[in-house]
Scaffold this motif. Structure first.
Motif, short mmCIF file in Angstrom:
data_model
loop_
_atom_site.label_atom_id
_atom_site.label_comp_id
_atom_site.label_asym_id
_atom_site.label_seq_id
_atom_site.Cartn_x
_atom_site.Cartn_y
_atom_site.Cartn_z
N GLY A 1 -7.41 -0.15 -19.52
CA GLY A 1 -8.04 1.09 -19.93
C GLY A 1 -7.38 2.24 -19.19
O GLY A 1 -6.83 2.05 -18.10
N ARG A 2 -7.43 3.42 -19.78
CA ARG A 2 -6.67 4.53 -19.25
C ARG A 2 -7.07 4.89 -17.82
O ARG A 2 -6.24 5.12 -16.95
CB ARG A 2 -6.88 5.75 -20.16
N GLU A 3 -8.39 4.85 -17.55
CA GLU A 3 -8.86 5.31 -16.26
C GLU A 3 -8.50 4.34 -15.14
O GLU A 3 -7.96 4.73 -14.10
CB GLU A 3 -10.38 5.48 -16.31
N ALA A 4 -8.77 3.06 -15.39
CA ALA A 4 -8.48 2.05 -14.37
C ALA A 4 -6.97 1.96 -14.13
O ALA A 4 -6.52 1.77 -13.00
CB ALA A 4 -9.02 0.69 -14.80
N ALA A 5 -6.17 2.11 -15.20
CA ALA A 5 -4.72 2.06 -15.04
C ALA A 5 -4.26 3.21 -14.15
O ALA A 5 -3.41 3.04 -13.27
CB ALA A 5 -4.04 2.14 -16.40
N SER A 6 -4.86 4.37 -14.37
CA SER A 6 -4.48 5.52 -13.55
C SER A 6 -4.87 5.31 -12.09
O SER A 6 -4.14 5.69 -11.17
CB SER A 6 -5.14 6.77 -14.15
N ALA A 7 -6.05 4.66 -11.86
CA ALA A 7 -6.44 4.34 -10.48
C ALA A 7 -5.45 3.36 -9.87
O ALA A 7 -5.14 3.43 -8.67
CB ALA A 7 -7.84 3.74 -10.46
N MET A 8 -4.92 2.45 -10.71
CA MET A 8 -3.92 1.50 -10.21
C MET A 8 -2.67 2.25 -9.75
O MET A 8 -2.15 1.99 -8.66
CB MET A 8 -3.57 0.52 -11.34
N PHE A 9 -2.19 3.20 -10.57
CA PHE A 9 -0.95 3.91 -10.21
C PHE A 9 -1.13 4.75 -8.95
O PHE A 9 -0.23 4.83 -8.12
CB PHE A 9 -0.50 4.86 -11.34
N THR A 10 -2.29 5.42 -8.83
CA THR A 10 -2.41 6.43 -7.77
C THR A 10 -3.12 5.92 -6.53
O THR A 10 -3.07 6.58 -5.51
CB THR A 10 -3.18 7.66 -8.29
N PHE A 11 -3.81 4.76 -6.60
CA PHE A 11 -4.54 4.32 -5.41
C PHE A 11 -4.27 2.86 -5.08
O PHE A 11 -3.75 2.55 -4.00
CB PHE A 11 -6.04 4.56 -5.61
N TRP A 12 -4.56 1.95 -6.01
CA TRP A 12 -4.51 0.53 -5.66
C TRP A 12 -3.11 0.05 -5.33
O TRP A 12 -2.92 -0.77 -4.43
CB TRP A 12 -5.14 -0.31 -6.76
N ALA A 13 -2.12 0.58 -6.03
CA ALA A 13 -0.74 0.17 -5.74
C ALA A 13 -0.42 0.43 -4.28
O ALA A 13 0.19 -0.41 -3.59
CB ALA A 13 0.23 0.92 -6.65
N ASP A 14 -0.85 1.58 -3.77
CA ASP A 14 -0.57 1.93 -2.37
C ASP A 14 -1.38 1.07 -1.41
O ASP A 14 -0.91 0.74 -0.32
CB ASP A 14 -0.85 3.41 -2.15
#
Lengths: 295, 333
Positions: free
Chosen positions: B159-172
């Motif tokens: 989903g768009r929101e969770a994917a964006s959280a992945m790019f900007t927070f969880w990946a780090d």
């Protein structure tokens, strides 16, 4: 016709190979004497290319006359870098000298970028051409090839007929032993590094005579990698081996490109590069002393 | 068997540093971007240190492991994006693929290159890195030079929101975890037979061999461990953070150089070194880019030469000499 095309490309490859060989002699000389791999090698070639470019485009001086200028600049750069940093790193772990030479290369690239910008440049020195049935050779390419061979011969004579050359060979053989026999090892290191860099800067001039376009502060990266493959072909520590390696590399590069271009659905340019690195690994594994056995 | 906890005290300052980084990043607004970059450099140094620092072998093609790790994650996500019900499991599969592919590459490289020493090893590893890149481009493997872009798949799976959280927070966050794990493995190696064998090998490989140490085995252990962390780092910091992969970017030799600088700056073969080196390098790069955009490299290059000449042991290496015999010695290695 494919055979005609192949023959034409191989002739080009042989001419380019002589220049490649000359462009790698400095790398091998430095490794042979100092046991230091000059990871910033390509940046020094780039400096030579810019010397040829600026002298021709601004002052109208033909590239052949740029060679002595390049030699002087190269020797000066070599002495400066040797005495300011490298001297203290000869006995340090490889890591130190690898990173130091890389940083020297970056420094040169950034200075050149600061002065001349990072766009691609070129010059146009037209002095006629030779037309063969399968390919066309501009005279400039031929001059560059002849120049490379002459410089290689001069280097050979210098190594074998002069005192400084003999001292260098003795340090390559056994630096401690040479020191005991009264050779000033430190001076030989300095001279060898300076000469290696001088040759490399000169090769930059010759390279632009073969390919007078695409001159850019960052052109050296790809050339460094090619020089590594060529140096390994020649046994890494031998300047003549490197010259021979350059000829082989020029032929293989142009020959394999012609053949890869026949395969549908691949990128022949990238495959040629891939092939050259396969060659590098095979040689390192099977015959680390190079195709010719190093003396 | 009694586990000596005191042996693992030196991990405290490392974990503390990462915890503080996480807190600063998540609590102070606008800091996360900087912290993410610092975490990447710390993790890069920590992973590379396992091999470079402990063996003294200079792997100039180290970035290749990050590159295949990135491809591992990208392939995992693109190939499995239509499988139902995987959810977050797809990221785990991606990490497993990244680790597996970097292990395979390290075995292949190790079999060839680890027979060589010194400059020959360094050149061979550059050859592997460049060769692999041009194989992908030339033979159009995994979409060749066009690379893989999988932002659509990420949006479809999470989903768009969770994917964006992945790019900007969880990946780090994953990057920080990788850095911490790499530090733990480093310390474990240091405190076990592996570390002693590697120290002997680094000081004098021939003597170590004569003493009956199976140098090849320990070299390969360090090489594979280092490669797995690099692969995971590529998967997290590159594939998950920026959902695309292009061969010229993920095999860029400058990342290897950055890793070498970080390890050397902090102190090769020390546990705390990559943290210090990563922080100093990252912070100075970040602020130089703001103060003097375009001049970072021109300033960095001479400084690096100076550091190599004047402080070859690195910051933690010097610190270790200072605190010898004091209580701090138990915490900083």
């Amino acid at each position: 016709m494919i055979f005609e095309q192949l023959a034409g490309n191989l002739i080009q490859g042989l001419v380019l190979g002589a220049i490649y060989g000359m462009a790698t002699m400095g790398l091998s000389l430095i490794f042979g004497v100092l046991r230091v791999v000059n990871v910033g090698h390509g940046a020094f070639i780039m400096v030579g290319a810019f010397i040829a470019l600026i002298l021709f485009n601004v002052l109208g001086i033909i590239p052949i006359l740029a060679i002595p200028v390049a030699l002087v600049v190269g020797l000066a750069l070599g002495f400066i870098f040797y005495y300011s940093a490298l001297r203290k790193l000869i006995d340090a772990p490889e890591l130190a000298s690898l990173l130091a030479t890389f940083s020297m290369g970056v420094m040169l690239e950034e200075i050149v970028k600061l002065i001349f910008g990072s766009e691609f440049r070129g010059y146009n020195w037209a002095v006629g051409k030779i037309t063969l049935s399968m390919t066309v050779l501009p005279m400039t390419k031929l001059y560059a090839c002849i120049g490379s061979v002459l410089i290689a011969i001069l280097l050979y004579l210098w190594f074998n007929k002069t005192r400084a050359g003999t001292a260098m060979r003795s340090v390559v053989e056994d630096s401690e032993g040479a020191g005991v026999c009264g050779v000033n090892v430190g001076a030989v290191y300095a001279l060898s590094f300076a000469l290696g860099i001088g040759l490399t800067v000169v090769s930059g001039v010759l390279l632009t005579m073969f390919i007078p376009v695409g001159i850019n502060p960052y052109m050296g990266g790809a050339l460094t990698l090619k020089a590594f493959v060529i140096a390994v072909l020649g046994g890494l520590a031998s300047p003549y081996g490197a010259f021979f390696g350059g000829l082989v590399f020029g032929l293989v590069e142009n020959g394999s490109y012609t053949l890869f271009a026949l395969i549908p659905g691949v990128e022949p340019f990238a495959l040629t590069r891939f092939f050259s690195f396969v060659m590098l690994l095979l040689i390192l594994l099977i015959r680390p002393t190079g195709l010719l056995r190093a003396k | 068997m009694k586990v000596d906890i005191a042996k693992y005290y030196p991990i405290i300052p490392v974990f503390a540093a990462y915890a503080v980084m996480f807190l600063i990043g998540s609590k102070m607004s606008g800091m996360w971007e900087l912290i993410a970059m610092l975490a990447f450099y710390c993790a890069l140094g920590q992973a590379f240190n396992i091999f470079l620092g402990m063996t003294g072998y200079v792997d100039f093609g180290y970035v290749a492991f990050l590159g295949v790790g990135t491809y591992g994650m990208a392939l995992g996500i693109t190939r499995l994006s239509n499988v139902e019900g995987l959810g977050i499991g797809i990221v785990i599969i991606g990490f497993l693929m990244a680790g597996g592919m970097s292990t395979l590459l390290s075995l292949a490289v190790g079999a060839v290159a680890l027979r060589l020493r010194g400059a020959y090893f360094a050149i061979a590893t550059i050859g592997v890195n460049e060769g692999f890149r041009y194989l992908i481009e030339g033979a159009r493997l995994w979409n060749g030079s066009e690379g893989i872009i999988f932002i659509a798949e990420m949006n479809q799976i999470f989903g768009r929101e969770a994917a964006s959280a992945m790019f900007t927070f969880w990946a780090d966050v994953f990057v920080l975890i990788i850095a911490a794990l790499a530090a733990l493995v480093t310390l474990h190696f240091m405190r076990s037979k592996i570390g002693y064998a590697l120290t002997a090998l680094r000081e004098d490989e021939d003597a170590a061999k004569v003493m009956g140490i199976n140098v090849t085995k320990y070299k390969i252990i360090a090489f594979i461990a280092s490669a797995i962390f690099a692969g995971s780092l590529g998967a997290a910091a590159w594939a998950l953070k920026t959902p695309y992969v292009f061969p010229p970017e993920v095999f860029e030799i400058h990342y290897t150089i950055e890793a070498i600088i970080i390890v050397l700056l902090g102190g090769a073969g020390t546990l705390l070194g990559p943290v210090i080196g990563g922080l100093i390098y990252g912070i100075s790069k970040y602020y130089l880019a703001i103060i003097l955009p375009g001049f970072q490299l021109l300033i960095f290059a001479p400084i690096i030469i100076l550091i190599i000449v004047l402080f070859p042991e690195g910051i933690v290496g010097m610190l270790k000499n200072r605190i010898r015999g004091k209580a701090l010695e138990r915490y900083i290695i």
